[in-house]
Design a protein around this motif. Sequence first.
Motif, short mmCIF file in Angstrom:
data_model
loop_
_atom_site.label_atom_id
_atom_site.label_comp_id
_atom_site.label_asym_id
_atom_site.label_seq_id
_atom_site.Cartn_x
_atom_site.Cartn_y
_atom_site.Cartn_z
N SER A 79 0.83 -1.20 0.00
CA SER A 79 0.00 0.00 0.00
C SER A 79 0.87 1.26 0.00
N PHE A 108 2.51 -0.89 -6.33
CA PHE A 108 1.64 -1.89 -6.96
C PHE A 108 1.03 -2.72 -5.83
N ALA A 109 -0.28 -2.60 -5.66
CA ALA A 109 -0.94 -3.24 -4.52
C ALA A 109 -1.51 -4.62 -4.82
N LYS A 110 -1.71 -4.96 -6.11
CA LYS A 110 -2.33 -6.24 -6.46
C LYS A 110 -1.27 -7.34 -6.51
N ASP A 161 -1.10 -10.32 -5.50
CA ASP A 161 -1.51 -11.71 -5.71
C ASP A 161 -1.95 -11.97 -7.15
N ASP A 162 -2.00 -10.95 -7.96
CA ASP A 162 -2.41 -11.08 -9.36
C ASP A 162 -1.17 -11.07 -10.24
N GLU A 212 -1.46 -9.41 -13.77
CA GLU A 212 -1.49 -7.95 -13.71
C GLU A 212 -0.13 -7.39 -13.31
N LEU A 213 0.57 -8.13 -12.44
CA LEU A 213 1.91 -7.71 -12.03
C LEU A 213 2.85 -7.66 -13.23
N TYR A 261 1.98 -4.86 -15.51
CA TYR A 261 2.44 -3.59 -14.93
C TYR A 261 3.90 -3.33 -15.28
#
Length: 327
Positions: free
Chosen positions: A68, A101-103, A105-106, A109-110, A113
Amino acid sequence: MTVKEIAKICGVSVATVSRVFNEPEKVREDTRKLVLEMSRKYGYSPHSVAKSLRERRTGIYALTVLSSIERIFEDSYVSKFLRGAVTYFSENDLKLVIDVFAKVDDTDELIAYYRRLVGSRAIDGVILMDLKDDDPRVALLNDLNFPYVCVGRNNNNNFVFVDSDNYLGGYQAGEHMSKLGCNNPLFIGGDPSLPFERDRRAGFVDGLKNSGSVNIIERFGYYEEKKVREILSDLKDQFDGIFCTSDIMAYAALRYCEENNIDVPIIGFDNILLSEIADITTVDQHIEIVGQKAAEKLHMLSVGRNVESDIVKTELIIRGTKKFLIS
């Protein structure tokens, strides 16, 4: 995904795929669209992208934090690391940008990014924190041949890294707790999926070996005060010493022990300002030095210099635990 594999999927030659990215006007529109569509679908990006980035230098580097936004401003580890990194960059007329980058676990998407980050052509290199085993970011950046430096190590170490000697730090904590006469020490780790946590635990166990028969109690608090309190509440009087792999958790343990009249030695890890204020014995991993070295190595990599990895020695800082020494 390689250029040969993309060519095979599309039913075209390798030369055609290359022209799509370098001389698109020489390729039929339907073929060009097919190659681009398959490249996006399977995550293919030509190495020329990273090459052009190095040729068009911006003097800007990126640090990405997988958590976060609050962590950047509240986590003293990140703050001390940034102090070291920014010192180097500013002294060399370079810039550092920080992104979150907060996601985490994805994975898809990582990766997307980091592709966007590299493809933006806005930076000359990136510092990776929060490294995990078989980290997909490493595989991607290696494939793109894009400059990066890792803070920490994992099960592969096929990259340039700067790391504290986490095993040594754990050993120093265990050895000190052994001298204090602890026979039932409580180990409170952070996130067990992080490689440095394994190193700190292994060092701690080995540092206690001189104590003979020792019963090590092991729990994980994930760097959260609430979880640390729950652990201590569940175990009550089963432990005679506490080692936490972060000062944040050590402070939470100290507060709980003070509130419940529990008199045991507590050792933390990081040597942030909080541990000094609270008079907590801790392991100093010299975070600012790690930050400076990571920045310097990334800069050197981005200009084509040969760079070697580096491990920074830790130091035990004895404070309040001294009053628990057993004569």
